[in-house]
Design a protein around this motif. Structure first.
Motif, PDB file in Angstrom:
ATOM      1  N   ILE A 536       0.867  -1.179   0.000  1.00 40.81           N
ATOM      2  CA  ILE A 536       0.000   0.000   0.000  1.00 40.81           C
ATOM      3  C   ILE A 536       0.901   1.225   0.000  1.00 40.81           C
ATOM      4  CG2 ILE A 536      -1.697   1.329   1.312  1.00 40.81           C
ATOM      5  CD1 ILE A 536      -2.723  -1.259   2.483  1.00 40.81           C
ATOM      6  N   ALA A 537       0.660   2.129  -0.919  1.00 41.53           N
ATOM      7  CA  ALA A 537       1.533   3.308  -1.010  1.00 41.53           C
ATOM      8  C   ALA A 537       0.766   4.494  -1.561  1.00 41.53           C
ATOM      9  CB  ALA A 537       2.747   3.004  -1.883  1.00 41.53           C
ATOM     10  N   GLN A 538       1.225   5.671  -1.197  1.00 43.84           N
ATOM     11  CA  GLN A 538       0.682   6.908  -1.753  1.00 43.84           C
ATOM     12  C   GLN A 538       1.490   7.351  -2.968  1.00 43.84           C
ATOM     13  OE1 GLN A 538      -2.115   8.243  -0.780  1.00 43.84           O
ATOM     14  NE2 GLN A 538      -2.402   6.890   0.988  1.00 43.84           N
ATOM     15  N   ARG A 539       2.770   6.938  -2.983  1.00 49.07           N
ATOM     16  CA  ARG A 539       3.632   7.295  -4.120  1.00 49.07           C
ATOM     17  C   ARG A 539       3.502   6.230  -5.204  1.00 49.07           C
ATOM     18  NH1 ARG A 539       8.989   8.599  -0.656  1.00 49.07           N
ATOM     19  NH2 ARG A 539       8.970   6.334  -0.602  1.00 49.07           N
ATOM     20  N   ILE A 540       3.166   6.634  -6.399  1.00 48.44           N
ATOM     21  CA  ILE A 540       3.035   5.687  -7.506  1.00 48.44           C
ATOM     22  C   ILE A 540       4.377   5.038  -7.812  1.00 48.44           C
ATOM     23  CG2 ILE A 540       2.684   5.585 -10.010  1.00 48.44           C
ATOM     24  CD1 ILE A 540       0.208   7.214  -9.687  1.00 48.44           C
ATOM     25  N   SER A 541       5.465   5.743  -7.561  1.00 51.20           N
ATOM     26  CA  SER A 541       6.795   5.174  -7.825  1.00 51.20           C
ATOM     27  C   SER A 541       7.045   3.920  -6.991  1.00 51.20           C
ATOM     28  CB  SER A 541       7.878   6.211  -7.535  1.00 51.20           C
ATOM     29  OG  SER A 541       7.839   6.608  -6.178  1.00 51.20           O
ATOM     30  N   SER A 542       6.337   3.787  -5.854  1.00 52.58           N
ATOM     31  CA  SER A 542       6.531   2.633  -4.974  1.00 52.58           C
ATOM     32  C   SER A 542       5.810   1.386  -5.475  1.00 52.58           C
ATOM     33  CB  SER A 542       6.037   2.960  -3.560  1.00 52.58           C
ATOM     34  OG  SER A 542       6.783   4.002  -2.990  1.00 52.58           O
ATOM     35  N   ILE A 543       4.824   1.565  -6.378  1.00 55.62           N
ATOM     36  CA  ILE A 543       4.023   0.415  -6.812  1.00 55.62           C
ATOM     37  C   ILE A 543       3.967   0.253  -8.329  1.00 55.62           C
ATOM     38  CG2 ILE A 543       2.563   0.393  -4.760  1.00 55.62           C
ATOM     39  CD1 ILE A 543       0.460   1.964  -6.329  1.00 55.62           C
ATOM     40  N   MET A 544       4.593   1.142  -9.079  1.00 54.58           N
ATOM     41  CA  MET A 544       4.442   1.111 -10.532  1.00 54.58           C
ATOM     42  C   MET A 544       5.045  -0.150 -11.163  1.00 54.58           C
ATOM     43  SD  MET A 544       7.095   4.180 -11.512  1.00 54.58           S
ATOM     44  CE  MET A 544       6.633   4.126 -13.247  1.00 54.58           C
ATOM     45  N   ASP A 545       6.004  -0.795 -10.455  1.00 56.42           N
ATOM     46  CA  ASP A 545       6.611  -2.012 -10.995  1.00 56.42           C
ATOM     47  C   ASP A 545       5.882  -3.275 -10.542  1.00 56.42           C
ATOM     48  OD1 ASP A 545       8.582  -0.549 -12.288  1.00 56.42           O
ATOM     49  OD2 ASP A 545       9.890  -0.555 -10.525  1.00 56.42           O
ATOM     50  N   ALA A 546       4.796  -3.122  -9.811  1.00 48.95           N
ATOM     51  CA  ALA A 546       4.044  -4.283  -9.309  1.00 48.95           C
ATOM     52  C   ALA A 546       3.421  -5.050 -10.471  1.00 48.95           C
ATOM     53  CB  ALA A 546       2.958  -3.822  -8.345  1.00 48.95           C
ATOM     54  N   ASP A 547       3.165  -6.340 -10.229  1.00 52.43           N
ATOM     55  CA  ASP A 547       2.528  -7.161 -11.264  1.00 52.43           C
ATOM     56  C   ASP A 547       1.144  -6.628 -11.596  1.00 52.43           C
ATOM     57  OD1 ASP A 547       4.673  -9.035 -11.402  1.00 52.43           O
ATOM     58  OD2 ASP A 547       3.958  -9.933  -9.544  1.00 52.43           O
ATOM     59  N   ARG A 548       0.424  -6.242 -10.566  1.00 58.16           N
ATOM     60  CA  ARG A 548      -0.880  -5.603 -10.756  1.00 58.16           C
ATOM     61  C   ARG A 548      -1.069  -4.547  -9.669  1.00 58.16           C
ATOM     62  NH1 ARG A 548      -5.509  -9.907 -10.742  1.00 58.16           N
ATOM     63  NH2 ARG A 548      -4.071 -10.999  -9.337  1.00 58.16           N
ATOM     64  N   ILE A 549      -1.896  -3.567  -9.989  1.00 58.19           N
ATOM     65  CA  ILE A 549      -2.194  -2.488  -9.032  1.00 58.19           C
ATOM     66  C   ILE A 549      -3.710  -2.421  -8.859  1.00 58.19           C
ATOM     67  CG2 ILE A 549      -2.033  -0.013  -8.549  1.00 58.19           C
ATOM     68  CD1 ILE A 549       0.442  -0.006 -10.455  1.00 58.19           C
ATOM     69  N   ILE A 550      -4.131  -2.355  -7.599  1.00 60.51           N
ATOM     70  CA  ILE A 550      -5.563  -2.220  -7.286  1.00 60.51           C
ATOM     71  C   ILE A 550      -5.825  -0.780  -6.883  1.00 60.51           C
ATOM     72  CG2 ILE A 550      -7.451  -2.981  -5.792  1.00 60.51           C
ATOM     73  CD1 ILE A 550      -5.886  -5.575  -5.331  1.00 60.51           C
ATOM     74  N   VAL A 551      -6.788  -0.154  -7.524  1.00 59.21           N
ATOM     75  CA  VAL A 551      -7.191   1.208  -7.173  1.00 59.21           C
ATOM     76  C   VAL A 551      -8.495   1.111  -6.378  1.00 59.21           C
ATOM     77  CG1 VAL A 551      -7.832   3.489  -8.007  1.00 59.21           C
ATOM     78  CG2 VAL A 551      -6.111   2.151  -9.239  1.00 59.21           C
ATOM     79  N   LEU A 552      -8.449   1.551  -5.127  1.00 61.64           N
ATOM     80  CA  LEU A 552      -9.639   1.539  -4.275  1.00 61.64           C
ATOM     81  C   LEU A 552     -10.227   2.940  -4.190  1.00 61.64           C
ATOM     82  CD1 LEU A 552      -8.565  -0.756  -1.282  1.00 61.64           C
ATOM     83  CD2 LEU A 552     -10.225  -1.297  -3.071  1.00 61.64           C
ATOM     84  N   ASP A 553     -11.531   3.008  -4.223  1.00 60.86           N
ATOM     85  CA  ASP A 553     -12.226   4.291  -4.098  1.00 60.86           C
ATOM     86  C   ASP A 553     -13.508   4.083  -3.313  1.00 60.86           C
ATOM     87  OD1 ASP A 553     -12.845   7.017  -4.505  1.00 60.86           O
ATOM     88  OD2 ASP A 553     -14.137   6.460  -6.203  1.00 60.86           O
ATOM     89  N   ASP A 554     -13.580   4.696  -2.141  1.00 61.47           N
ATOM     90  CA  ASP A 554     -14.778   4.615  -1.297  1.00 61.47           C
ATOM     91  C   ASP A 554     -15.164   3.166  -0.991  1.00 61.47           C
ATOM     92  OD1 ASP A 554     -16.799   5.739   0.230  1.00 61.47           O
ATOM     93  OD2 ASP A 554     -18.230   5.783  -1.452  1.00 61.47           O
TER      94      ASP A 554
END
Length: 594
Positions: A536-554
């Protein structure tokens, strides 16, 4: 409440029985002494020295017996009450350790501290007073009353009337004090909370020059406790003057009536001697002092009732999350599956925190999670290690479950599951002790070489080696003598020592510079490829290399995909990325650390 607390006398039952027995023996012995004293006084008048000597010797033996029984009552009473308090604290603390996060949310930290300290001390004092004074006072009153009636029934009737009047008055006093004592411990919670917040946030207080505000806040909390105690003690303080007034009134009445009987030969028995009068006055003091002690017992019990209820609340609180009947002790891999998962902290709330979550995460996959404040990122990962339970399905036709390693999380032994799911929370905590001591929270049997390897993976080795005592450097409580970034890296190393199948980093590199963050992620990819990593990160640079990214909203999944896929088809992710890309004020581009 009484049944709940009574269970914890176990181990001190013998001392609890011996204490009142010693007190009863002491009362019997003490109440024979005034009677023997009257014999001595009357024998002085007749000049019977032999009777005086024999009676004096008996009095001496009785006094010695009273001393021994009184001492025994004190020793056994202290052992029983302190042991009872020890058992209560141990039981409360043990039960707190079983609490899930939802259980802990019901009690404030300050409230639990007050229950473990002030409330238990009140129960300890009340229990000792019950064993000693609550037995001694009424029995002494009854025995003294019997002795007084055996000397002169008509004279003793004065005491009986005084006891009835005092009993009624004391009932009003204790009733009036109860309502204040029942409120005062809530004020203690506020006082402890003020101290706790001030001490733990001392750096923030000083940074914002808020010492005066904190002093006023503490003074207000302290004054509230003072005010409640003043009201309660003000009512209780009426005990002494009323009691003394009654005592002296009884002495004056008996002296006047006795003078008539002895000197003037009034209606009272003409054979009332000076010795009898002396013993009657002694019994008068015994009766009224016993009543005063009994009133104080009622006050103490009244005050401790509130404490007892608060303690019983903790002891009776049942953990929401418990082991199944036949738990599973094997977690095959780090795969995770959410199927129609809903979750809410409060079951009465209208809207769930997480709603209709559906996703499968392969074992060994690196998953990034991002979203705004309040999007339920932490709630999402807290469900994996079963710190909270998911909400039951709304109807029988809907499947709702959370799988880890292909098995429902509710089927696992809790210790086994949490050993395989290592979580580095947002609020990183280090404990007082050496760096090695803190690291071995992850694995108590870890060798120093294993600790060093974990620290190298977390990029913590570089600053540890610069410390004077290296891995034996003492960490102050809460990690006050290390920076935020250093604390985060030590917590990551501690989590790695568990050798988990799933590693969750809940915004755990926020205080680490981007260069170090990148090195940590690279080490994870190369050294622990089979471990499922959720970041879990606020900086995209910390997760941009992940296999997949989950965007949560509300509380809902707004998008899932790789960095490039989300840039193309997810507005929230693209907006955050553009904002961070255009931000030329990234303080840690040069490798600085928070």
């Amino acid at each position: 409440m009484i049944r709940t607390l009574g269970k914890h006398i176990k181990g001190y039952i013998t001392a609890s029985i011996l204490t009142p027995l010693c007190m009863l023996a002491e009362v019997v012995v003490e109440n024979f002494i005034p009677l023997l004293m009257s014999v001595i006084i009357d024998s002085i008048g007749t000049g019977d020295l032999k009777k005086i000597y024999i009676t004096s010797a008996i009095m001496l033996l009785l006094a010695l017996a009273g001393l021994i029984t009184g001492f025994g009552g004190g020793v056994f009473g202290a052992k029983a009450s302190t042991g009872f308090a020890k058992n209560l604290r141990k039981a409360m603390f043990a039960n707190i350790q079983t609490f899930s996060f939802s259980n802990i949310d019901k009690f404030s930290t300050a409230g639990l501290v007050t229950r473990l300290t002030t409330d238990v001390t009140n129960i300890q004092n009340a229990y000792q007073m019950i064993l000693r004074m609550a037995v001694r006072a009424p029995f002494s009153l009854i025995v003294a009353m019997i002795m007084a009636f055996s000397v002169s029934p008509k004279m003793a009737s004065v005491y009986l009337i005084a006891v009835i009047i005092l009993g009624i008055i004391l009932a009003f006093i204790t009733g009036g004090a109860f309502k204040y004592f029942s409120q005062v411990f809530k004020k203690y919670d506020e006082l402890n909370e003020s101290v706790q917040e001030n001490v733990t946030a001392m750096r923030v207080v000083k940074a914002y020059v808020r010492e005066d505000y904190e002093r006023k806040k503490f003074s207000k909390a302290s004054y509230n406790v003072y005010k409640m105690f003043i009201k309660a003690e003000g009512i209780v303080s009426l005990n002494a003057p009323i009691m003394m007034t009654t005592v002296y009134s009884c002495i004056l009445i008996i002296s006047w009536l006795s003078a008539q009987a002895i000197v003037a030969g009034g209606n009272l028995p003409p054979n009332l001697t000076t010795g009898n009068l002396t013993s009657l006055l002694a019994y008068c003091m015994n009766i009224l002092m016993s009543l005063m002690m009994l009133s104080m017992v009622f006050v103490m019990i009244t005050m401790s009732l509130s404490s007892g209820k608060r303690i019983a609340e903790v002891l009776n609180e049942k953990a929401d999350i418990v082991n199944p009947t036949n738990p599973d002790y094997d977690v095959p891999d780090g795969s995770i599956t959410f199927k129609n998962v809903n979750f809410r902290y409060n079951q009465t709330s209208e809207k769930p925190i997480l709603e209709n979550i559906n996703i499968h995460i392969n074992s060994g996959e690196t998953i990034g999670i991002m979203g705004g404040t309040g999007s339920a990122k932490s709630s999402f990962v807290n469900l994996i290690s079963r710190l909270y339970d998911i909400e039951p399905p709304a109807d029988e036709n809907t499947e709702s479950y959370l799988l880890v390693g292909g098995k429902d999380v509710k089927s696992y032994d809790l210790d086994t599951l949490r050993q395989e799911v290592s979580v580095v929370l947002q609020k990183n905590v280090l404990f007082s002790g050496s760096i090695l001591d803190n690291l071995r929270w992850g694995d108590p049997n870890a060798t120093e070489e294993e600790c060093i390897r974990a620290c190298k993976l977390a990029c913590a080795d570089e600053f540890i080696e610069k410390m004077p005592d290296k891995y034996n450097t003492h960490i102050e409580q809460g990690g006050a003598n290390v920076s935020g970034g250093q604390k985060q890296r030590l917590c990551i190393a501690r989590a790695l020592l568990k050798k988990p199948k799933i590693l969750i980093l809940d915004d755990s590199t926020s205080a680490v510079d981007t260069l170090t963050d990148s090195r940590i992620r690279k080490a994870f990819k190369e050294e622990i490829p089979d471990t499922t990593k959720i970041i879990i990160a606020q900086r995209i640079s910390s997760i941009m290399d992940a296999d997949r990214i989950i965007v949560l909203d509300d509380g809902k999944i707004n998008g899932i995909g790789t960095h490039n896929e989300l840039l193309e088809n997810n507005e929230i992710y693209r907006e955050v990325y553009m904002q961070q890309s255009n931000d030329n004020g990234d303080f840690d581009k040069k490798g600085g650390e928070a």
